[in-house]
Structure formats: structure tokens, C-alpha cells
Design a protein around this motif. Structure first.
Motif, PDB file in Angstrom:
ATOM      1  N   GLU A   1      36.362 -15.763  24.648  1.00  0.00           N
ATOM      2  CA  GLU A   1      37.776 -15.718  24.273  1.00  0.00           C
ATOM      3  C   GLU A   1      38.032 -16.597  23.046  1.00  0.00           C
ATOM      4  OE1 GLU A   1      40.533 -15.799  27.922  1.00  0.00           O
ATOM      5  OE2 GLU A   1      38.573 -16.509  28.653  1.00  0.00           O
ATOM      6  N   ALA A   2      37.397 -17.756  23.016  1.00  0.00           N
ATOM      7  CA  ALA A   2      37.573 -18.662  21.875  1.00  0.00           C
ATOM      8  C   ALA A   2      37.117 -17.989  20.584  1.00  0.00           C
ATOM      9  CB  ALA A   2      36.803 -19.956  22.113  1.00  0.00           C
ATOM     10  N   PHE A   3      35.936 -17.392  20.605  1.00  0.00           N
ATOM     11  CA  PHE A   3      35.442 -16.735  19.389  1.00  0.00           C
ATOM     12  C   PHE A   3      36.378 -15.605  18.958  1.00  0.00           C
ATOM     13  CE2 PHE A   3      31.219 -18.590  20.549  1.00  0.00           C
ATOM     14  CZ  PHE A   3      31.051 -19.333  19.387  1.00  0.00           C
ATOM     15  N   ALA A   4      36.891 -14.845  19.901  1.00  0.00           N
ATOM     16  CA  ALA A   4      37.814 -13.746  19.571  1.00  0.00           C
ATOM     17  C   ALA A   4      39.085 -14.290  18.924  1.00  0.00           C
ATOM     18  CB  ALA A   4      38.149 -12.940  20.825  1.00  0.00           C
ATOM     19  N   ASN A   5      39.591 -15.404  19.419  1.00  0.00           N
ATOM     20  CA  ASN A   5      40.825 -15.949  18.865  1.00  0.00           C
ATOM     21  C   ASN A   5      40.613 -16.698  17.555  1.00  0.00           C
ATOM     22  OD1 ASN A   5      42.947 -14.949  20.560  1.00  0.00           O
ATOM     23  ND2 ASN A   5      41.983 -16.126  22.201  1.00  0.00           N
ATOM     24  N   TYR A   6      39.444 -17.323  17.370  1.00  0.00           N
ATOM     25  CA  TYR A   6      39.149 -17.874  16.041  1.00  0.00           C
ATOM     26  C   TYR A   6      39.103 -16.733  15.033  1.00  0.00           C
ATOM     27  CZ  TYR A   6      37.902 -22.513  17.859  1.00  0.00           C
ATOM     28  OH  TYR A   6      37.930 -23.747  18.444  1.00  0.00           O
ATOM     29  N   ASP A   7      38.525 -15.611  15.423  1.00  0.00           N
ATOM     30  CA  ASP A   7      38.464 -14.447  14.540  1.00  0.00           C
ATOM     31  C   ASP A   7      39.878 -13.980  14.166  1.00  0.00           C
ATOM     32  OD1 ASP A   7      36.985 -12.340  13.142  1.00  0.00           O
ATOM     33  OD2 ASP A   7      37.833 -11.011  14.671  1.00  0.00           O
ATOM     34  N   LYS A   8      40.783 -13.943  15.140  1.00  0.00           N
ATOM     35  CA  LYS A   8      42.168 -13.536  14.852  1.00  0.00           C
ATOM     36  C   LYS A   8      42.824 -14.527  13.894  1.00  0.00           C
ATOM     37  CE  LYS A   8      42.850 -11.041  19.158  1.00  0.00           C
ATOM     38  NZ  LYS A   8      43.472 -11.061  20.494  1.00  0.00           N
ATOM     39  N   ALA A   9      42.633 -15.814  14.131  1.00  0.00           N
ATOM     40  CA  ALA A   9      43.220 -16.830  13.248  1.00  0.00           C
ATOM     41  C   ALA A   9      42.719 -16.660  11.820  1.00  0.00           C
ATOM     42  CB  ALA A   9      42.899 -18.232  13.766  1.00  0.00           C
ATOM     43  N   LEU A  10      41.410 -16.441  11.686  1.00  0.00           N
ATOM     44  CA  LEU A  10      40.830 -16.347  10.348  1.00  0.00           C
ATOM     45  C   LEU A  10      41.088 -14.999   9.687  1.00  0.00           C
ATOM     46  CD1 LEU A  10      37.609 -18.411  10.996  1.00  0.00           C
ATOM     47  CD2 LEU A  10      39.607 -19.066   9.620  1.00  0.00           C
ATOM     48  N   THR A  11      41.372 -13.986  10.471  1.00  0.00           N
ATOM     49  CA  THR A  11      41.797 -12.707   9.895  1.00  0.00           C
ATOM     50  C   THR A  11      43.183 -12.890   9.276  1.00  0.00           C
ATOM     51  OG1 THR A  11      40.477 -11.412  11.432  1.00  0.00           O
ATOM     52  CG2 THR A  11      42.354 -10.293  10.410  1.00  0.00           C
TER      53      THR A  11
ATOM     54  N   ASP B   1      44.516 -15.840   8.316  1.00  0.00           N
ATOM     55  CA  ASP B   1      44.465 -16.876   7.281  1.00  0.00           C
ATOM     56  C   ASP B   1      43.017 -17.322   7.082  1.00  0.00           C
ATOM     57  OD1 ASP B   1      44.756 -19.020   5.567  1.00  0.00           O
ATOM     58  OD2 ASP B   1      46.112 -20.152   6.865  1.00  0.00           O
ATOM     59  N   PRO B   2      42.263 -16.609   6.228  1.00  0.00           N
ATOM     60  CA  PRO B   2      40.838 -16.930   6.041  1.00  0.00           C
ATOM     61  C   PRO B   2      40.568 -18.362   5.578  1.00  0.00           C
ATOM     62  CG  PRO B   2      41.388 -14.825   5.028  1.00  0.00           C
ATOM     63  CD  PRO B   2      42.680 -15.457   5.444  1.00  0.00           C
ATOM     64  N   LYS B   3      41.555 -19.015   4.980  1.00  0.00           N
ATOM     65  CA  LYS B   3      41.371 -20.380   4.486  1.00  0.00           C
ATOM     66  C   LYS B   3      41.925 -21.434   5.441  1.00  0.00           C
ATOM     67  CE  LYS B   3      41.204 -19.097  -0.329  1.00  0.00           C
ATOM     68  NZ  LYS B   3      41.735 -19.320  -1.677  1.00  0.00           N
ATOM     69  N   HIS B   4      42.196 -21.044   6.662  1.00  0.00           N
ATOM     70  CA  HIS B   4      42.742 -21.983   7.654  1.00  0.00           C
ATOM     71  C   HIS B   4      41.685 -23.048   7.942  1.00  0.00           C
ATOM     72  CE1 HIS B   4      44.517 -23.524  11.335  1.00  0.00           C
ATOM     73  NE2 HIS B   4      45.618 -22.834  11.052  1.00  0.00           N
ATOM     74  N   ARG B   5      41.947 -24.258   7.467  1.00  0.00           N
ATOM     75  CA  ARG B   5      40.942 -25.323   7.575  1.00  0.00           C
ATOM     76  C   ARG B   5      40.617 -25.656   9.023  1.00  0.00           C
ATOM     77  NH1 ARG B   5      43.386 -29.377   3.118  1.00  0.00           N
ATOM     78  NH2 ARG B   5      43.923 -30.424   5.043  1.00  0.00           N
ATOM     79  N   GLY B   6      41.629 -25.769   9.865  1.00  0.00           N
ATOM     80  CA  GLY B   6      41.384 -26.109  11.266  1.00  0.00           C
ATOM     81  C   GLY B   6      40.538 -25.065  11.965  1.00  0.00           C
ATOM     82  N   ALA B   7      40.884 -23.791  11.788  1.00  0.00           N
ATOM     83  CA  ALA B   7      40.129 -22.711  12.446  1.00  0.00           C
ATOM     84  C   ALA B   7      38.691 -22.675  11.947  1.00  0.00           C
ATOM     85  CB  ALA B   7      40.817 -21.364  12.226  1.00  0.00           C
ATOM     86  N   ASN B   8      38.474 -22.863  10.652  1.00  0.00           N
ATOM     87  CA  ASN B   8      37.107 -22.865  10.120  1.00  0.00           C
ATOM     88  C   ASN B   8      36.306 -24.031  10.671  1.00  0.00           C
ATOM     89  OD1 ASN B   8      36.435 -20.671   8.063  1.00  0.00           O
ATOM     90  ND2 ASN B   8      38.502 -21.262   7.430  1.00  0.00           N
ATOM     91  N   ASN B   9      36.925 -25.199  10.766  1.00  0.00           N
ATOM     92  CA  ASN B   9      36.266 -26.373  11.335  1.00  0.00           C
ATOM     93  C   ASN B   9      35.918 -26.142  12.805  1.00  0.00           C
ATOM     94  OD1 ASN B   9      35.496 -29.000  12.136  1.00  0.00           O
ATOM     95  ND2 ASN B   9      37.585 -29.730  12.171  1.00  0.00           N
ATOM     96  N   TYR B  10      36.935 -25.745  13.588  1.00  0.00           N
ATOM     97  CA  TYR B  10      36.730 -25.566  15.026  1.00  0.00           C
ATOM     98  C   TYR B  10      35.725 -24.461  15.328  1.00  0.00           C
ATOM     99  CZ  TYR B  10      41.113 -28.254  15.360  1.00  0.00           C
ATOM    100  OH  TYR B  10      42.104 -29.196  15.253  1.00  0.00           O
ATOM    101  N   LEU B  11      35.724 -23.417  14.519  1.00  0.00           N
ATOM    102  CA  LEU B  11      34.749 -22.339  14.716  1.00  0.00           C
ATOM    103  C   LEU B  11      33.337 -22.867  14.494  1.00  0.00           C
ATOM    104  CD1 LEU B  11      33.985 -19.411  15.281  1.00  0.00           C
ATOM    105  CD2 LEU B  11      34.490 -18.901  12.863  1.00  0.00           C
ATOM    106  N   GLY B  12      33.158 -23.699  13.481  1.00  0.00           N
ATOM    107  CA  GLY B  12      31.844 -24.300  13.253  1.00  0.00           C
ATOM    108  C   GLY B  12      31.388 -25.132  14.440  1.00  0.00           C
ATOM    109  N   ILE B  13      32.290 -25.886  15.011  1.00  0.00           N
ATOM    110  CA  ILE B  13      31.956 -26.702  16.187  1.00  0.00           C
ATOM    111  C   ILE B  13      31.651 -25.804  17.388  1.00  0.00           C
ATOM    112  CG2 ILE B  13      32.883 -28.391  17.818  1.00  0.00           C
ATOM    113  CD1 ILE B  13      34.286 -29.676  15.327  1.00  0.00           C
ATOM    114  N   ALA B  14      32.380 -24.702  17.508  1.00  0.00           N
ATOM    115  CA  ALA B  14      32.105 -23.754  18.597  1.00  0.00           C
ATOM    116  C   ALA B  14      30.695 -23.177  18.451  1.00  0.00           C
ATOM    117  CB  ALA B  14      33.140 -22.635  18.608  1.00  0.00           C
ATOM    118  N   TYR B  15      30.300 -22.887  17.221  1.00  0.00           N
ATOM    119  CA  TYR B  15      28.938 -22.383  17.007  1.00  0.00           C
ATOM    120  C   TYR B  15      27.907 -23.414  17.449  1.00  0.00           C
ATOM    121  CZ  TYR B  15      30.492 -18.262  14.398  1.00  0.00           C
ATOM    122  OH  TYR B  15      31.049 -17.069  14.019  1.00  0.00           O
ATOM    123  N   LEU B  16      28.160 -24.692  17.188  1.00  0.00           N
ATOM    124  CA  LEU B  16      27.232 -25.723  17.652  1.00  0.00           C
ATOM    125  C   LEU B  16      27.155 -25.741  19.167  1.00  0.00           C
ATOM    126  CD1 LEU B  16      28.092 -28.694  15.257  1.00  0.00           C
ATOM    127  CD2 LEU B  16      26.098 -27.160  15.151  1.00  0.00           C
TER     128      LEU B  16
END
Length: 153
Positions: free
Chosen positions: A87-97, A99-114
Motif C-alpha cells: 500500500e505504501a509503494f502504491a501511495n508513494y506512486d500516486k504522490a509522485l504522479t 508531483d514528481p518533484k515532491h521532496r518528501g515523497a522522493n525521500n520516503y520512497l527511498g527509505i521504503a526501498y531500503l
């Protein structure tokens, strides 16, 4: 002396208006969010580490405002902490769709990948953040630190 007064006035205007502009990079709609009771409650739930309550609040926000990248990002953030990674990955995808430059979403998505042991994708997010806000922004530095401290599980 007139030039100095003009310069001081111009700098005062610049400083007064630079805060909201900078905040817009992390939160796309900061004013609208502070006026949304569920958004505010969701942020308080995050502060309390009440992930389920945060998920409920941000789910209500996106149900009414499906264009709110900030709410999708924080919904995903809360889902990640609750261990609901799909669910988290799906919603990060929605956030970045939205606003692709959303700094928080890009940061949090990177941490989710870790969290799911996907170091190459986390590093790709770090590269995206560098292009968005440089190595000096908090989100870049946060993800860079997480990557440096990463130990595969």
C-alpha cells in the motif's frame, strides 16, 4: 542612501516571500493542508506514532481530495511504518504522479526501498533528489544518511 533603502526594501520583500515558496517544495499545498481537519489530525497521529490513526486520517483526506500529493505521501509514510509496504509503494506512486518533484515523497520512497532491501532503487531516489533540490536539502541528506547506514536484512 536612496539605493541602500531600495535594496533593504527589496531584500525584505524577498525574505518575506521566500518562506512559503521553499515550503511548497516539500508540501505542495501547505495552506490548504492546515485548513483540513483530517490532514492536521493525521500529522498529529504521526507525531504520536499512531500509524493506524494516521492512515485513517490521510485516507479520508485523499478520499475527498485525490489531487493532494502531500496527503498521499504521508499516507504512504504511515503505511510504511505500519508495515503495509504494498500500500505504501502504491501511495508513494500516486504522490509522485501528482508531483514528481515532491521532496518528501522522493525521500520516503527511498527509505521504503531500503526497508525492502532494494538499495539500487534507494540510490536512484537519491539521484532524483539531487536533481530536485541539490545535495544541500534536508531530504537529500536524510536519504544519503540512511543509505550510508544501510545494512541488508
Amino acid at each position: 542612501m536612496v539605493k541602500l533603502k531600495s535594496l533593504v526594501a527589496a531584500l525584505t520583500v524577498f525574505v518575506a516571500f521566500s518562506g512559503p515558496v521553499l515550503a511548497a517544495d516539500t508540501e505542495s499545498t501547505p495552506v490548504k493542508n492546515t485548513e483540513n481537519r483530517d490532514f492536521v489530525a493525521g500529522k498529529k497521529a504521526i507525531e504520536a506514532k499512531d500509524w493506524n490513526r494516521a492512515i485513517e486520517n490521510f485516507s479520508r483526506v485523499v478520499a475527498v481530495d485525490n489531487k493532494n500529493a502531500d496527503a498521499y505521501s504521508l499516507l504512504a509514510f504511515s503505511q510504511r511504518w505500519a508495515g503495509r509496504m504494498d500500500e505504501a509503494f502504491a501511495n508513494y506512486d500516486k504522490a509522485l504522479t501528482l508531483d514528481p518533484k515532491h521532496r518528501g515523497a522522493n525521500n520516503y520512497l527511498g527509505i521504503a526501498y531500503l526497508k525492502v532491501n532494494d538499495l539500487p532503487r534507494a540510490q536512484a531516489q537519491l539521484t532524483k533528489l539531487e536533481g530536485i533540490c541539490s545535495k544541500q536539502c534536508d531530504e537529500y541528506q536524510s536519504l544519503a544518511k540512511a543509505i550510508a547506514e544501510y545494512k541488508p536484512k
